[in-house]
Design a protein around this motif. Structure first.
Motif, PDB file in Angstrom:
ATOM      1  N   LEU A   1       0.854  -1.183   0.000  1.00 53.88           N
ATOM      2  CA  LEU A   1       0.000   0.000   0.000  1.00 53.88           C
ATOM      3  C   LEU A   1       0.890   1.233   0.000  1.00 53.88           C
ATOM      4  O   LEU A   1       1.068   1.910   1.004  1.00 53.88           O
ATOM      5  N   GLY A   2       1.463   1.508  -1.152  1.00 50.57           N
ATOM      6  CA  GLY A   2       2.364   2.634  -1.299  1.00 50.57           C
ATOM      7  C   GLY A   2       2.360   3.121  -2.730  1.00 50.57           C
ATOM      8  O   GLY A   2       1.383   2.956  -3.453  1.00 50.57           O
ATOM      9  N   VAL A   3       3.490   3.701  -3.150  1.00 48.38           N
ATOM     10  CA  VAL A   3       3.640   4.211  -4.502  1.00 48.38           C
ATOM     11  C   VAL A   3       4.601   3.318  -5.268  1.00 48.38           C
ATOM     12  O   VAL A   3       5.664   2.953  -4.751  1.00 48.38           O
ATOM     13  N   MET A   4       4.235   2.960  -6.501  1.00 47.67           N
ATOM     14  CA  MET A   4       5.048   2.071  -7.326  1.00 47.67           C
ATOM     15  C   MET A   4       5.130   2.601  -8.742  1.00 47.67           C
ATOM     16  O   MET A   4       4.156   3.154  -9.250  1.00 47.67           O
ATOM     17  N   THR A   5       6.280   2.421  -9.392  1.00 45.22           N
ATOM     18  CA  THR A   5       6.434   2.782 -10.804  1.00 45.22           C
ATOM     19  C   THR A   5       6.462   1.501 -11.621  1.00 45.22           C
ATOM     20  O   THR A   5       7.250   0.596 -11.345  1.00 45.22           O
ATOM     21  N   PHE A   6       5.597   1.429 -12.630  1.00 46.07           N
ATOM     22  CA  PHE A   6       5.494   0.208 -13.428  1.00 46.07           C
ATOM     23  C   PHE A   6       5.777   0.506 -14.883  1.00 46.07           C
ATOM     24  O   PHE A   6       5.282   1.482 -15.445  1.00 46.07           O
ATOM     25  N   SER A   7       6.592  -0.356 -15.512  1.00 47.65           N
ATOM     26  CA  SER A   7       6.798  -0.272 -16.956  1.00 47.65           C
ATOM     27  C   SER A   7       6.014  -1.379 -17.633  1.00 47.65           C
ATOM     28  O   SER A   7       6.211  -2.564 -17.343  1.00 47.65           O
ATOM     29  N   TYR A   8       5.154  -0.983 -18.540  1.00 45.43           N
ATOM     30  CA  TYR A   8       4.318  -1.945 -19.253  1.00 45.43           C
ATOM     31  C   TYR A   8       5.028  -2.544 -20.463  1.00 45.43           C
ATOM     32  O   TYR A   8       4.485  -3.407 -21.137  1.00 45.43           O
ATOM     33  N   PHE A   9       6.259  -2.090 -20.755  1.00 49.63           N
ATOM     34  CA  PHE A   9       6.991  -2.637 -21.898  1.00 49.63           C
ATOM     35  C   PHE A   9       7.351  -4.110 -21.668  1.00 49.63           C
ATOM     36  O   PHE A   9       7.881  -4.451 -20.613  1.00 49.63           O
ATOM     37  N   PRO A  10       7.090  -4.980 -22.641  1.00 52.60           N
ATOM     38  CA  PRO A  10       7.587  -6.355 -22.555  1.00 52.60           C
ATOM     39  C   PRO A  10       9.107  -6.342 -22.675  1.00 52.60           C
ATOM     40  O   PRO A  10       9.668  -5.539 -23.420  1.00 52.60           O
ATOM     41  N   LYS A  11       9.771  -7.197 -21.961  1.00 52.66           N
ATOM     42  CA  LYS A  11      11.226  -7.213 -21.988  1.00 52.66           C
ATOM     43  C   LYS A  11      11.733  -7.716 -23.339  1.00 52.66           C
ATOM     44  O   LYS A  11      11.304  -8.739 -23.846  1.00 52.66           O
ATOM     45  N   GLY A  12      12.642  -6.933 -23.921  1.00 55.06           N
ATOM     46  CA  GLY A  12      13.335  -7.375 -25.122  1.00 55.06           C
ATOM     47  C   GLY A  12      12.575  -7.258 -26.418  1.00 55.06           C
ATOM     48  O   GLY A  12      13.018  -7.793 -27.428  1.00 55.06           O
ATOM     49  N   LYS A  13      11.421  -6.557 -26.410  1.00 54.90           N
ATOM     50  CA  LYS A  13      10.684  -6.467 -27.675  1.00 54.90           C
ATOM     51  C   LYS A  13       9.826  -5.209 -27.718  1.00 54.90           C
ATOM     52  O   LYS A  13       9.454  -4.650 -26.689  1.00 54.90           O
ATOM     53  N   ILE A  14       9.542  -4.771 -28.932  1.00 50.62           N
ATOM     54  CA  ILE A  14       8.614  -3.666 -29.159  1.00 50.62           C
ATOM     55  C   ILE A  14       7.225  -4.255 -29.362  1.00 50.62           C
ATOM     56  O   ILE A  14       7.062  -5.244 -30.079  1.00 50.62           O
TER      57      ILE A  14
ATOM     58  N   GLU B   1       2.634  -3.393 -29.060  1.00 49.43           N
ATOM     59  CA  GLU B   1       1.587  -2.398 -29.232  1.00 49.43           C
ATOM     60  C   GLU B   1       0.791  -2.279 -27.937  1.00 49.43           C
ATOM     61  O   GLU B   1       1.000  -3.024 -26.981  1.00 49.43           O
ATOM     62  N   ILE B   2      -0.126  -1.331 -27.921  1.00 46.83           N
ATOM     63  CA  ILE B   2      -0.796  -0.974 -26.678  1.00 46.83           C
ATOM     64  C   ILE B   2      -1.593  -2.137 -26.095  1.00 46.83           C
ATOM     65  O   ILE B   2      -1.687  -2.275 -24.871  1.00 46.83           O
ATOM     66  N   ASP B   3      -2.148  -3.009 -26.938  1.00 43.92           N
ATOM     67  CA  ASP B   3      -2.907  -4.134 -26.388  1.00 43.92           C
ATOM     68  C   ASP B   3      -2.030  -5.045 -25.536  1.00 43.92           C
ATOM     69  O   ASP B   3      -2.486  -5.602 -24.532  1.00 43.92           O
ATOM     70  N   ARG B   4      -0.755  -5.187 -25.902  1.00 44.41           N
ATOM     71  CA  ARG B   4       0.165  -5.982 -25.094  1.00 44.41           C
ATOM     72  C   ARG B   4       0.506  -5.256 -23.792  1.00 44.41           C
ATOM     73  O   ARG B   4       0.619  -5.879 -22.733  1.00 44.41           O
ATOM     74  N   TYR B   5       0.636  -3.954 -23.862  1.00 40.82           N
ATOM     75  CA  TYR B   5       0.894  -3.184 -22.650  1.00 40.82           C
ATOM     76  C   TYR B   5      -0.260  -3.326 -21.663  1.00 40.82           C
ATOM     77  O   TYR B   5      -0.062  -3.387 -20.452  1.00 40.82           O
ATOM     78  N   VAL B   6      -1.469  -3.372 -22.197  1.00 37.50           N
ATOM     79  CA  VAL B   6      -2.658  -3.515 -21.357  1.00 37.50           C
ATOM     80  C   VAL B   6      -2.639  -4.865 -20.638  1.00 37.50           C
ATOM     81  O   VAL B   6      -3.001  -4.952 -19.459  1.00 37.50           O
ATOM     82  N   GLU B   7      -2.219  -5.906 -21.312  1.00 38.65           N
ATOM     83  CA  GLU B   7      -2.103  -7.221 -20.676  1.00 38.65           C
ATOM     84  C   GLU B   7      -1.140  -7.169 -19.502  1.00 38.65           C
ATOM     85  O   GLU B   7      -1.408  -7.728 -18.425  1.00 38.65           O
ATOM     86  N   ASN B   8      -0.007  -6.510 -19.697  1.00 34.62           N
ATOM     87  CA  ASN B   8       0.973  -6.408 -18.614  1.00 34.62           C
ATOM     88  C   ASN B   8       0.444  -5.581 -17.449  1.00 34.62           C
ATOM     89  O   ASN B   8       0.698  -5.898 -16.278  1.00 34.62           O
ATOM     90  N   LEU B   9      -0.285  -4.508 -17.764  1.00 41.44           N
ATOM     91  CA  LEU B   9      -0.874  -3.697 -16.702  1.00 41.44           C
ATOM     92  C   LEU B   9      -1.896  -4.502 -15.917  1.00 41.44           C
ATOM     93  O   LEU B   9      -1.975  -4.381 -14.682  1.00 41.44           O
ATOM     94  N   ASN B  10      -2.651  -5.334 -16.579  1.00 44.77           N
ATOM     95  CA  ASN B  10      -3.614  -6.185 -15.882  1.00 44.77           C
ATOM     96  C   ASN B  10      -2.913  -7.142 -14.926  1.00 44.77           C
ATOM     97  O   ASN B  10      -3.394  -7.386 -13.814  1.00 44.77           O
ATOM     98  N   ILE B  11      -1.771  -7.669 -15.343  1.00 45.46           N
ATOM     99  CA  ILE B  11      -1.019  -8.586 -14.482  1.00 45.46           C
ATOM    100  C   ILE B  11      -0.616  -7.894 -13.183  1.00 45.46           C
ATOM    101  O   ILE B  11      -0.800  -8.430 -12.086  1.00 45.46           O
ATOM    102  N   VAL B  12      -0.075  -6.682 -13.299  1.00 46.01           N
ATOM    103  CA  VAL B  12       0.425  -6.009 -12.097  1.00 46.01           C
ATOM    104  C   VAL B  12      -0.718  -5.523 -11.210  1.00 46.01           C
ATOM    105  O   VAL B  12      -0.642  -5.636  -9.976  1.00 46.01           O
ATOM    106  N   ILE B  13      -1.805  -5.026 -11.790  1.00 45.94           N
ATOM    107  CA  ILE B  13      -2.928  -4.578 -10.966  1.00 45.94           C
ATOM    108  C   ILE B  13      -3.575  -5.762 -10.246  1.00 45.94           C
ATOM    109  O   ILE B  13      -3.913  -5.675  -9.060  1.00 45.94           O
ATOM    110  N   THR B  14      -3.732  -6.866 -10.940  1.00 49.28           N
ATOM    111  CA  THR B  14      -4.289  -8.068 -10.309  1.00 49.28           C
ATOM    112  C   THR B  14      -3.427  -8.512  -9.137  1.00 49.28           C
ATOM    113  O   THR B  14      -3.943  -8.888  -8.071  1.00 49.28           O
TER     114      THR B  14
END
Length: 248
Positions: free
Chosen positions: A68-81, A83-96
């Protein structure tokens, strides 16, 4: 007060909603460099709100790295470029994982530039229930890019990307942006900050593209400085006040 156990040492956190800080577009596509651009904002928020600063959070997420604090998250997949739909998947993982590990029912999101679009796209895909507030700095919510940003329009044909790069989706002519703006849920509190340095915008995003509602301010800061409290104090004060609004 809520306690979270790390090994055998209890750490006390201020009771509240976790704050997830998201970076914007970065041409290096480096998670570490992208997170570094948000470090000043994350640190300042943690200090002023008396929250624990958990620093950078990466996928896969471990419970000992979040709370319960402040966190910085990067939605970039490691080692690859991607699109936004993939970033959304990663954001869902961290929020869950934040929900699972902290017991919190909601998160607040503070996002710069493209990070705000990732947050909005996440809610469109996964629902709005777990997001309380979204505070966006220099986010092209209506696709209004200019100067070098106008190159996006050259790579859009009939609403689709000619080349698959994330920032192409930010064009106001792209089907992605048009669908994103078809509907907003009033359940989420949106706050927006636009920069205006040349009569049009922050040098990249048109000021008129940023607002989503009346919870909005315009500051005399460019697209880069708007996320730095030491360079754009008015933007930072609006972020802090939006997070601590007693009425919410």
């Amino acid at each position: 007060v809520i306690y979270k156990i790390y090994d055998t040492q209890p750490i006390v956190h201020q009771e509240g909603v976790p704050i997830l800080v998201l970076h914007g577009f970065n041409p290096t596509y480096s998670s570490k460099l992208s997170q570094l651009t948000m470090r000043e904002l994350t640190t300042k928020l943690a200090d002023d709100l008396e929250y624990t600063n958990f620093g950078n959070v990466d996928v896969p997420v471990k419970c000992e790295d979040i709370g319960l604090g402040v966190m910085t998250f990067s939605y970039f997949p490691k080692g690859k470029i991607a699109e936004i739909d993939r970033y959304v998947e990663n954001l869902n993982i961290v929020i869950t994982k934040i929900m699972e590990c902290t017991g919190s029912k909601q998160v607040d999101i503070v996002a710069h530039s493209m990070g705000g679009i990732v947050a909005r796209s996440y809610m469109q895909e996964y629902g709005v229930d777990v997001v309380r507030k979204v505070i966006m700095l220099g986010t092209p919510n209506n696709g209004g890019l200019y100067n070098i940003g106008s190159i996006t329009d050259r790579f859009v044909e009939e609403g689709q990307s000619k080349i698959h790069l994330d920032f192409i989706s930010l064009s106001e002519n792209h089907e992605f942006m048009q669908e994103l703006n078809q509907q907003e849920d009033s359940q989420v509190e949106y706050y927006t900050i636009a920069g205006k340095i040349d009569g049009k915008g922050d040098g990249l995003v048109l000021a008129s593209s940023v607002p989503l509602n009346e919870n909005h301010v315009t500051v005399e800061c460019n697209h880069w400085s708007i996320k730095h409290p030491s360079l754009c104090s008015k933007a930072y004060e609006f972020v802090k006040e939006s997070l601590t609004d007693a009425s919410t």
